[in-house]
Design an enzyme around this catalytic site. Structure first.
Site, PDB file in Angstrom:
ATOM      1  CE  LYS A 185      36.374  43.742  52.316  1.00  0.00           C
ATOM      2  NZ  LYS A 185      36.967  43.186  51.101  1.00  0.00           N
ATOM      3  CD  GLN A 188      39.649  49.418  49.878  1.00  0.00           C
ATOM      4  OE1 GLN A 188      39.957  49.927  50.923  1.00  0.00           O
ATOM      5  NE2 GLN A 188      38.590  49.819  49.215  1.00  0.00           N
ATOM      6  CG  ASP A 239      37.122  42.626  44.888  1.00  0.00           C
ATOM      7  OD1 ASP A 239      36.411  43.569  45.254  1.00  0.00           O
ATOM      8  OD2 ASP A 239      38.061  42.739  44.080  1.00  0.00           O
ATOM      9  N   GLY A 260      33.314  48.229  46.950  1.00  0.00           N
ATOM     10  CA  GLY A 260      31.991  47.906  46.407  1.00  0.00           C
ATOM     11  C   GLY A 260      31.499  46.668  47.126  1.00  0.00           C
ATOM     12  CG  HIS A 261      31.599  46.366  50.939  1.00  0.00           C
ATOM     13  ND1 HIS A 261      31.870  46.873  52.171  1.00  0.00           N
ATOM     14  CD2 HIS A 261      32.798  46.129  50.363  1.00  0.00           C
ATOM     15  CE1 HIS A 261      33.194  46.946  52.343  1.00  0.00           C
ATOM     16  NE2 HIS A 261      33.759  46.503  51.249  1.00  0.00           N
TER      17      HIS A 261
HETATM   18  P1  IMP Z   1      42.604  52.718  45.007  1.00  0.00           P
HETATM   19  O1  IMP Z   1      42.144  52.171  46.313  1.00  0.00           O
HETATM   20  O2  IMP Z   1      41.470  53.158  44.105  1.00  0.00           O
HETATM   21  O3  IMP Z   1      43.665  53.742  45.183  1.00  0.00           O
HETATM   22  O4  IMP Z   1      43.308  51.512  44.199  1.00  0.00           O
HETATM   23  C1  IMP Z   1      44.542  50.938  44.639  1.00  0.00           C
HETATM   24  C2  IMP Z   1      44.519  49.426  44.411  1.00  0.00           C
HETATM   25  O5  IMP Z   1      43.566  48.833  45.270  1.00  0.00           O
HETATM   26  C3  IMP Z   1      44.121  48.998  42.986  1.00  0.00           C
HETATM   27  O6  IMP Z   1      44.821  47.820  42.670  1.00  0.00           O
HETATM   28  C4  IMP Z   1      42.641  48.693  43.117  1.00  0.00           C
HETATM   29  O7  IMP Z   1      42.199  47.780  42.138  1.00  0.00           O
HETATM   30  C5  IMP Z   1      42.625  48.076  44.513  1.00  0.00           C
HETATM   31  N1  IMP Z   1      41.318  48.215  45.169  1.00  0.00           N
HETATM   32  C6  IMP Z   1      40.781  49.328  45.716  1.00  0.00           C
HETATM   33  N2  IMP Z   1      39.577  49.051  46.237  1.00  0.00           N
HETATM   34  C7  IMP Z   1      39.355  47.750  46.028  1.00  0.00           C
HETATM   35  C8  IMP Z   1      38.280  46.874  46.383  1.00  0.00           C
HETATM   36  O8  IMP Z   1      37.287  47.236  47.020  1.00  0.00           O
HETATM   37  N3  IMP Z   1      38.424  45.581  45.979  1.00  0.00           N
HETATM   38  C9  IMP Z   1      39.534  45.125  45.321  1.00  0.00           C
HETATM   39  N4  IMP Z   1      40.553  45.908  45.002  1.00  0.00           N
HETATM   40  C10 IMP Z   1      40.462  47.211  45.342  1.00  0.00           C
END
Ligand code: IMP
Length: 426
Positions: free
Chosen positions: A16, A225, A13, A40-41
């Site tokens: 990017k 991420q 977040d 989520g971009h």
């Molecule tokens: P997952 O990627 O859904 O398996 O989540 C694993 C961890 O990564 C959790 O703490 C999510 O909140 C975090 N996470 C996954 N995608 C994002 C993102 O795009 N932004 C921020 N955190 C993310």
């Protein structure tokens, strides 16, 4: 021409998409290389706000080629919805969007199993986005039941694979989690349909990207991420299931490391995190609430409130080291416009020890107290500023200190969500 990488330097977040969108004008091809619809971009152009979960945000630039690489786990329904929404808003994807034939596919049972696991008392609750990302990567690595994009294009092969995998997953769902089994027929039919609709976009994207590089084109690799969510280098187990760091761009896009020129680490001027796990500079209580309100810090994918805290330079030093950052893109400086005082985390105190580096051991991290350096705020608007020298002196000092502590130069500052609310430094 080279490939350049833009990736998150913190816990995701970082903004990017805005940086990728800004840099896309100088690129010919944009590729996503890891993660999936957990990302989520958000991109804002004029009155249009678009949140991308599946397709590279570069698609909003006319004529640019956009690629979803082999390292991504693809949710076909999300991808097709996004294509439809883009087309409805006047952004054509025909002949300029390509999807790797060997990328793995997220299935409904991945989401169901993820939810059951997160709710189970015997598993660690990661606080995932619930998009089935971890279980999809698990199937990829486990190799018995992984479904790839190319399988979607062959109904007979897909039917056989899905019958076997749904039967295996139903064993787990019913016997381990005491849940109802999933019905195979509707899932098989839906995914055959997705395959038919995605077929025009499916390609050997590694070949396509390398050919573009050979022809002198510039490829921008768009990370999802952030560095501390990396499966190897992040705050394990509170991480995502892919390599979010620079190496992931090579494996996830199918291009060699010798092709990479620049690695830009995107970082907020403060820190946020969604989901569970350690966060040393987190602000709890009123100060954290204030930062969340100022930055409207709610997840673009899940809407969850983001945890907020001060800038942590130790995180950036890890990021510079692991990613080989050639520069930093510093975002959301304007969010700090109203703060009278700012704190910068410069290291940690752990018992009677002082640590300069971010500790890899979560038990050590738990005992760490951040060491702060205080700086004066600027208490003046910065969103309209377009030149570094026009920033208030306190803001200039803050940016310079961040670069110094992070051991990488700042190449770009973002002072608002719009494309032009950007101060280039390089
Ligand atoms: P997952 O990627 O859904 O398996 O989540 C694993 C961890 O990564 C959790 O703490 C999510 O909140 C975090 N996470 C996954 N995608 C994002 C993102 O795009 N932004 C921020 N955190 C993310």
């Amino acid at each position: 021409m080279p490939a350049n990488i833009v990736l998150g330097a913190q816990w995701g977040d970082e903004g990017k998409a805005k940086v990728v969108d800004y840099l896309t004008s100088a690129a010919d091809v944009v590729v996503r290389y890891q993660g999936g619809a957990n990302a989520g971009h958000t991109v804002v152009t004029g009155d249009t706000e678009f949140i991308f979960h599946a397709i590279p945000s570069g698609i909003m630039h006319e004529g640019k080629i956009c690629v979803v690489g082999n390292g991504v786990v693809v949710d076909p329904a999300v991808m097709l919805d996004e294509i439809a929404e883009l087309e409805a808003k006047g952004f054509s994807v025909a002949n300029r969007f390509f999807l790797s034939q060997v990328a793995h596919v997220v299935m409904p049972y991945h989401k169901v199993l993820e939810k059951a696991g997160e709710e189970s008392e015997t598993s660690v609750a990661i606080g995932t986005t619930g998009r089935g990302i971890g279980p999809a990567y698990r199937d990829k690595v486990e190799r018995s039941h992984g479904v790839r994009v190319m399988d979607l294009l062959d109904p007979a092969r897909l039917r056989d694979k899905l019958r076997a995998s749904i039967s295996a997953k139903n064993e787990i769902l019913t016997k381990v989690f005491g849940q109802e089994p999933l019905e195979a027929g509707p899932i098989i039919d839906a995914y055959i349909g997705y395959g038919q609709r995605l077929a025009p976009y499916v390609a050997d994207t590694s070949a396509l990207l390398n050919q573009a590089l050979d022809q002198g084109k510039t490829v921008l690799c768009e990370g999802a991420q952030g560095t501390l969510l990396d499966i190897d280098h992040g705050t394990y187990p509170y991480v995502t299931s892919s390599n979010t760091t620079a190496g992931g761009a090579c494996t996830g896009a199918g291009i060699g490391p010798t092709r990479i020129a620049e690695v830009v680490g995107v970082t907020k001027a403060y820190t946020t995190r969604v989901g569970n796990g350690p966060f040393p500079t987190e602000l709890l209580g009123e100060e954290g609430e204030r930062l969340r309100a100022l930055g409207r810090e709610f997840g673009a994918t899940t809407g969850r409130p983001r945890r907020c805290g001060w800038f942590d330079a130790a995180i950036l030093r890890v990021s510079t080291r692991i990613n080989g950052l050639t520069s930093i893109a510093l975002t959301r400086l304007d969010i700090l416009d109203q703060c009278e005082h700012l704190k910068l985390g410069i290291g940690y105190r752990c018992g009677d020890q002082v640590l300069e580096e971010f500790p890899a051991d979560p038990q050590v991290l738990e005992q760490c107290e951040p060491i702060y350096e205080e700086m004066a705020g600027w208490c003046a608007p910065t969103t309209h500023v377009r030149r570094f020298d026009d920033l208030p002196p306190q803001a200039q000092a803050y940016v310079k200190r961040i670069a110094e502590l992070s051991r990488a130069p700042v190449s770009l500052i973002s002072v608002g969500p719009e494309r032009d609310a950007t101060i280039p430094l390089a």
